[in-house]
Design an enzyme around this catalytic site. Structure first.
Site, short mmCIF file in Angstrom:
data_model
loop_
_atom_site.label_atom_id
_atom_site.label_comp_id
_atom_site.label_asym_id
_atom_site.label_seq_id
_atom_site.Cartn_x
_atom_site.Cartn_y
_atom_site.Cartn_z
N GLY A 34 0.83 -1.19 0.00
CA GLY A 34 0.00 0.00 0.00
C GLY A 34 0.87 1.24 0.00
N GLY A 35 0.25 2.39 0.19
CA GLY A 35 0.99 3.64 0.15
C GLY A 35 2.01 3.75 1.26
N VAL A 39 2.27 -5.93 3.18
CA VAL A 39 1.57 -7.02 3.86
C VAL A 39 2.16 -8.34 3.38
CG1 VAL A 39 -0.64 -8.11 4.35
CG2 VAL A 39 -0.54 -5.65 3.96
N LYS A 54 1.49 -7.01 8.65
CA LYS A 54 1.52 -5.70 8.01
C LYS A 54 2.59 -4.85 8.66
CE LYS A 54 -2.37 -3.95 6.68
NZ LYS A 54 -3.70 -3.30 6.63
N ASP A 149 -12.03 3.20 3.53
CA ASP A 149 -11.72 2.53 2.26
C ASP A 149 -12.64 1.33 2.03
OD1 ASP A 149 -10.46 2.03 -0.12
OD2 ASP A 149 -8.69 1.10 0.77
#
Length: 275
Positions: A34-35, A39, A54, A149
């Site tokens: 992700g940004g 993960v 994560k 999200d």
């Protein structure tokens, strides 16, 4: 997290296969980026149970604000218990690698997005899904946690069953900047189809639990019709489409009043909470 083909497999991960964390977990492979974070699928060394791990990317790990945010959200999520939300086990720092990480339940199942591609869900199934997901989000909101999200990709159906649906990815590894990592050409793609008006700076820009209500409304509409309401485009189009309730003409009439309320541009006109 779900071990699905939809997951982005990337090379050059921060941790090699076989890395052990605190002598408790062992890294098996990178499954998503992700940004802010990565993960991994891992396993508990003593039991062999699968876990999702994560962690903040190395470049972000030097950002004190990012680490503080990661620790704060991890602490909140550790106290979040609901059968519709992936369980969070532990947040700690591995002394050998100095990596901060969050270990959580690994959920193997079908993303709702894949299920919808097979055709729309019946009204009864959507009702079950609505109650299940809204219940989980309500539990999060009571702790002051907003998902931000909600999309069909972030709802997993273990064994394909809506009554067992689980919400994943509460944003720790997600960029806080709209558009980062999702801009394709001059338009926006992916999950930003589901963001609320206030997440784009409209209606005061205050992101609350009612923002998740808006996103869930778009998810339910998609589940009922088998196709997403087009809320994407350029940044100008993204904003323009959120100035009014989208066209719900193809939605089952019994659901239109609820979705009209959930998708109100003004958060104050949406349901007060997920309950």
């Amino acid at each position: 997290m779900s071990d699905q083909d939809r997951t982005i497999i990337l090379q050059g991960s921060s941790l090699p296969v076989g890395t052990q964390l605190n002598g408790i977990y062992e890294i098996e492979r990178l499954i998503a980026v992700g940004g802010m974070g990565e993960v991994y699928k891992g396993r508990a060394i003593q039991t062999g149970d699968a876990v999702a791990i994560k962690m903040i990317k190395p470049d972000m790990a030097r950002n004190a604000a990012a680490v503080t945010l990661f620790r704060k959200e991890a602490a909140s999520l550790h106290n979040l218990y609901h059968e519709a939300i992936v369980r969070y086990y532990v947040f700690t720092v591995d002394p050998a690698t100095q990596v901060s990480y969050l270990a959580m339940e690994f959920v193997d199942g079908q993303p709702l997005s894949d299920r919808i591609k097979q055709g729309p869900l019946g009204v009864d199934d959507v009702d079950v899904l609505r109650r299940r997901i809204a219940g989980g989000l309500h539990a999060a909101h009571l702790l002051g946690i907003v998902h931000r999200d909600i999309s069909p990709d972030n709802i997993i159906l273990p064994s394909g069953r809506v009554e067992r649906a689980k919400i994943i990815d509460f944003g720790i590894a997600r960029s806080t900047q709209v558009g980062e990592g999702t801009v394709i050409g001059s338009g926006f793609a992916g999950k930003y189809n589901y963001v609320s008006p206030e997440q784009l700076g409209l209606e005061g820009g205050d992101v609350t639990g009612r923002s998740d209500i808006y996103s869930l409304g778009l998810v339910l509409a998609e589940a009922l019709t088998g196709r997403a309401i087009d809320m994407g485009g350029t940044q100008v189009q993204l904003i323009d489409k959120r100035r009014r309730v989208p066209d719900l003409a193809g939605i089952d009439p019994s659901y239109r009043p609820l979705l009209n309320a959930m998708l109100a541009p003004d958060p104050a006109k949406r349901p007060a909470d997920m309950a």
